[in-house]
Design an enzyme around this catalytic site. Structure first.
Site, PDB file in Angstrom:
ATOM      1  CE1 TYR A 170      -2.146   8.365 -76.046  1.00 18.25           C
ATOM      2  CE2 TYR A 170      -0.696  10.109 -76.546  1.00 18.25           C
ATOM      3  CZ  TYR A 170      -1.741   9.370 -76.991  1.00 18.25           C
ATOM      4  OH  TYR A 170      -2.319   9.230 -77.987  1.00 18.25           O
TER       5      TYR A 170
ATOM      6  CG  ASP B 270       1.308  15.077 -70.426  1.00 17.35           C
ATOM      7  OD1 ASP B 270       0.229  15.626 -69.971  1.00 17.35           O
ATOM      8  OD2 ASP B 270       1.142  14.053 -71.463  1.00 17.35           O
TER       9      ASP B 270
ATOM     10  CE  LYS C 137      -6.240  12.868 -74.248  1.00 21.33           C
ATOM     11  NZ  LYS C 137      -6.761  12.137 -75.386  1.00 21.33           N
TER      12      LYS C 137
ATOM     13  NE  ARG D 208       0.587  31.188 -90.524  1.00 20.53           N
ATOM     14  CZ  ARG D 208       1.351  31.825 -91.074  1.00 20.53           C
ATOM     15  NH1 ARG D 208       2.453  32.558 -90.303  1.00 20.53           N
ATOM     16  NH2 ARG D 208       1.404  32.106 -92.496  1.00 20.53           N
TER      17      ARG D 208
HETATM   18  N1  PLP Z   1      -0.785  13.122 -72.942  1.00 19.99           N
HETATM   19  C1  PLP Z   1      -1.468  12.243 -72.475  1.00 19.99           C
HETATM   20  C2  PLP Z   1      -1.476  11.917 -71.008  1.00 19.99           C
HETATM   21  C3  PLP Z   1      -2.639  11.754 -73.271  1.00 19.99           C
HETATM   22  O1  PLP Z   1      -3.306  10.994 -72.680  1.00 19.99           O
HETATM   23  C4  PLP Z   1      -2.766  11.867 -74.579  1.00 19.99           C
HETATM   24  C5  PLP Z   1      -3.930  11.398 -75.393  1.00 19.99           C
HETATM   25  O2  PLP Z   1      -4.566  10.432 -74.938  1.00 19.99           O
HETATM   26  C6  PLP Z   1      -1.979  13.084 -75.257  1.00 19.99           C
HETATM   27  C7  PLP Z   1      -0.796  13.516 -74.186  1.00 19.99           C
HETATM   28  C8  PLP Z   1      -2.071  13.199 -76.461  1.00 19.99           C
HETATM   29  O3  PLP Z   1      -2.843  14.521 -76.520  1.00 19.99           O
HETATM   30  P1  PLP Z   1      -3.870  14.725 -77.809  1.00 19.99           P
HETATM   31  O4  PLP Z   1      -4.691  13.461 -78.195  1.00 19.99           O
HETATM   32  O5  PLP Z   1      -4.619  15.963 -77.658  1.00 19.99           O
HETATM   33  O6  PLP Z   1      -2.921  14.877 -78.985  1.00 19.99           O
END
Ligand code: PLP
Length: 387
Positions: A110, A183, A208, A58
């Site tokens: 999102y 983000d 992604k 960990r």
């Molecule tokens: N931020 C954005 C812009 C996303 O499109 C997504 C998922 O689609 C996330 C965060 C969440 O990421 P994860 O699916 O890896 O938990």
């Protein structure tokens, strides 16, 4: 596993990613860093760790550190940490705000983020305000009036592709002592570096484009100033609560990242081509892509995105939800699947997922553009839209 060249040498993203920042297997000379699956490490007869400070999985995993090091470098950060998903990274960040605190969240981002933050703030008695952060004046005023502890933005946003002025948001946050979190999933560290524009923390769903092959869930956070108390709180939360990326996932992620700059170049070029095609299609009423000259965020995107505008775009079909679903159903090359940023192109009907509550119209279709031949993707859209 050590570097073949010094960390001080500034390398382009293309070289740094392709060579995994110089990591090799020094034991064998293998040019790919090995997977170390051990969760625990042996000690010698004097009860000292056999290898420098390796005690427990960990806390000590070289592959995880390597992935963090590559992404931190790409984001020009001082420190960075990987999580088992993007949502785990977001949750660790938001959890650092204490009960009674205030969070300002960008609206229309999102849906998974919005949903989780709303529920969390209700449970923790945190005051939550949601604003359209792509409206800089509104964002400035909201930050000045609301005086949040933390401002969370997403740019370009998913699925509306709205662009937030990171530098203006950072200046407004500084005035009230708020932490700015961006983000930057849709931009990736290749197209935008929010920390250079004044953000305190940059976040990625590495699931992604960073991984790019739709086979790893991962999240990442990097910070410009690692002495910030919030960073220490997030790091402690990640470590002590055990939200660590597994070693096999870290290995896949590092392999996927080697081609990130190349993929972003190709995907951005194809996405722009497709956005231009859709813009001129008589069955499409509106296209949302910051690379289009007539997009309201275009000038800003040009100033804070370098080398392209990303692989994500949305459009409205000139018709109702049934028409949009029919178009999705006719597509042959685009996989009907959620997510974005992979080598294969995806189509998604967000209204089917989110319903009426979030304001995504039934006629909206979201595309994630992969690395396929652009003309073949356009031909698929031609036949799909001929419904
Ligand atoms: N931020 C954005 C812009 C996303 O499109 C997504 C998922 O689609 C996330 C965060 C969440 O990421 P994860 O699916 O890896 O938990």
């Amino acid at each position: 596993m050590k570097k073949t060249y010094g960390n001080n040498q500034p390398l382009s993203n293309a070289t740094m990613f392709a060579q995994a920042n110089g990591a090799i297997d020094l034991q064998t000379g293998g040019i790919v860093p090995p997977i170390q699956p051990s969760t625990t490490y042996a000690r010698n007869t004097d009860y000292q760790p056999i290898s420098d400070n390796h005690i427990y999985g960990r806390d000590h995993n070289d592959l995880l550190r390597l992935g963090e090091e590559i992404l931190t470098k790409a984001e020009h950060g001082e420190d960075g940490i990987l999580f088992p998903s993007g949502m785990a990274a977001i949750a660790a960040t938001i959890r650092s705000v204490a009960s009674g605190g205030r969070i300002l969240l960008q609206s229309g981002i999102y849906w998974g983020t919005t949903k989780w933050v709303r529920e969390f703030c209700t449970r923790r008695a945190i005051e939550l305000k949601e604003v359209d952060s792509s409206d800089s004046d509104l964002l400035n005023r909201s930050i000045a009036d609301f005086k949040p502890d933390l401002v969370f933005t997403e740019t370009p946003s998913n699925p509306w592709l709205k662009v937030v002025d990171i530098n203006a948001a950072a200046r407004a946050c500084t005035k009230v002592g708020a932490i700015l979190v961006v983000d930057s999933t849709a931009a990736t560290p290749v197209l935008t570096n929010p920390l250079d524009l004044g953000a305190d923390i940059v976040m990625h769903s590495a699931t992604k484009a960073i991984n790019g092959h739709s086979d790893v869930l991962a999240g990442f956070l990097a910070v410009g100033d690692s002495t910030l108390p919030i960073w220490q709180a997030i790091k402690t939360d990640r470590q002590d609560a055990g939200a660590l990326l597994g070693t096999f996932e870290a290995w896949l992620l590092i392999r996927g990242m080697r081609t990130l700059p190349l993929r972003m170049e190709r995907m951005s070029a194809t996405a722009l081509k497709i956005a231009r095609f859709l813009e001129n299609h008589d069955r499409v009423s509106e296209v949302f892509y910051p690379g289009l000259e007539n997009n309201s965020g275009h000038a800003l995107a040009r100033s804070q995105m370098v080398g392209g505008f990303g692989s994500l775009l949305s459009f409205l079909v000139d018709g109702d939800g049934a028409m949009a679903l029919e178009v999705c159903g006719r597509l042959e090359l685009f996989q009907r699947a959620t997510s974005l940023g992979g080598v294969e192109s995806l189509v998604e009907h967000r209204h089917s997922i989110e319903g009426d509550a979030t304001g995504v119209p039934p006629s909206l279709i979201r595309l994630s553009i992969g690395i396929e031949n652009a003309d073949e993707l356009i031909a698929d859209l031609v036949q799909g839209l001929s419904a």
